[in-house]
Design an enzyme around this catalytic site. Sequence first.
Site, PDB file in Angstrom:
ATOM      1  N   LYS A   1      -0.250 -10.054  -3.344  1.00  0.00           N
ATOM      2  CA  LYS A   1       1.029 -10.214  -2.648  1.00  0.00           C
ATOM      3  C   LYS A   1       0.912 -10.878  -1.275  1.00  0.00           C
ATOM      4  O   LYS A   1       1.881 -11.470  -0.795  1.00  0.00           O
ATOM      5  CB  LYS A   1       1.717  -8.860  -2.500  1.00  0.00           C
TER       6      LYS A   1
ATOM      7  N   SER B   1      -4.009  -7.616 -11.019  1.00  0.00           N
ATOM      8  CA  SER B   1      -3.128  -7.953  -9.900  1.00  0.00           C
ATOM      9  C   SER B   1      -3.258  -7.040  -8.693  1.00  0.00           C
ATOM     10  O   SER B   1      -2.847  -7.418  -7.593  1.00  0.00           O
ATOM     11  CB  SER B   1      -1.671  -7.950 -10.368  1.00  0.00           C
TER      12      SER B   1
END
Length: 424
Positions: free
Chosen positions: A62, A317
């Site tokens: 992110k 992720s």
Amino acid sequence: MHPPQPATLTPALPLPLVEQAARTLQGVISPTLLQHNLGLSAAYGATIYLKREDLQVVRSYKIRGAYNKMAGLPADEATRPVVCASAGNHAQGVAYACQLLGRRGYIFMPAATPAQKVDKVRLFGRDQVEIVLTGATFDDSSREAQEFCQQRQGVYVHPFDDAAVMAGQATVGLEILRDAPAPIDFVFMPIGGGGLAAGVSSVFRQLSPATRLVGVQPLGAPSMHRAIQTGQRQPLEHIESFVDGAAVKCPGELTFAICRELLDEVALVPEGQVCEDLLRMYNEEGIVLEPAGTLSLSVLHQYAGQIRGKTVVCILSGSNNDITRMEDIKERALRHQGRKHYFLVTFNQKPGALRRFVNHVLREDDDIIQFQYIKKNNKEKGPVFVGLEVQRPHDIAEIQQRMVAEGFSYEYLNGKQDFLSLLV
């Protein structure tokens, strides 16, 4: 790696936009490992690489999108505060970008956000960010964040539905293609709102068009899967929030447009499978993942036949997992494996009923893990909450048959997560 080829598909993000994002992120993010995994490769008869975004400084990808968005703001927005809403990884990415860029940030998080996540945001943001805990859900805090942003004339940093954010996430795809020693046949990537999938698929469709691109969502939060199936974005009325990093009720407008055109498919995996694979990666590989970070591994079971002999990349992720969740993760994994089962059993309120249940219904290897009287609603009968652990999944069918033969009526509870969460 595949040789560059001209872009022919729309509406992919323009490749120069992604390349500029990669230059912006130089020295800010760590280009993460594309790591060959021997265990998974042997298990599936394929060559499987893991893109280790769990190793980023904020332990997820992110930071890429958040920093690229904030670093590229025009001059007239340079002094305005940045605002975001997030219950996890996006908040940490924005906070860290605020620290690096010296920007004032306001981060809205649901009031019930675990202290561990709040503390991590404070760590990365230091004195540059103010955390606002408000609202019962992410949607509540998101609405308040956007109202606050308008009042303060701030800049809202969306977690996924923004071209600059997607371009930052797309740099994951550039790194994969740069580091891959051979042409890639499959890429599996998690989807929440769709920013990572939209960005990575944009890069691959332009540079490696033969690669099969598969997005992965949890079965209990299939927002992108549903939108692509129906051809329109429609907020889901209810989602299972366990895989919190991918629990999004509605995909973004931009991300939906790109994923619909560029992904080959979106697959769904049950939350129990995610838990099973999360524990396996920790125990066997020493890799700590969050549930959303495990999605790209959990889908491999469904593609076992297709990926045999192929070169595969799974994007891990993130790894922001609260250790206090591990008991819940173990519980869900055992239920998914068919090892733990829960019943509401009606017992006769007579001496010997429990002895008959233990001696005639259960076998030596069956274990009672929970036994609780709920209430007595008359003198003859009362419901009992019973948890059983069996050695082999098929054992439970025989137990159910013996309960019926012995006159015990019951209700099977394994599929009733809301009810079980109160009792287990």
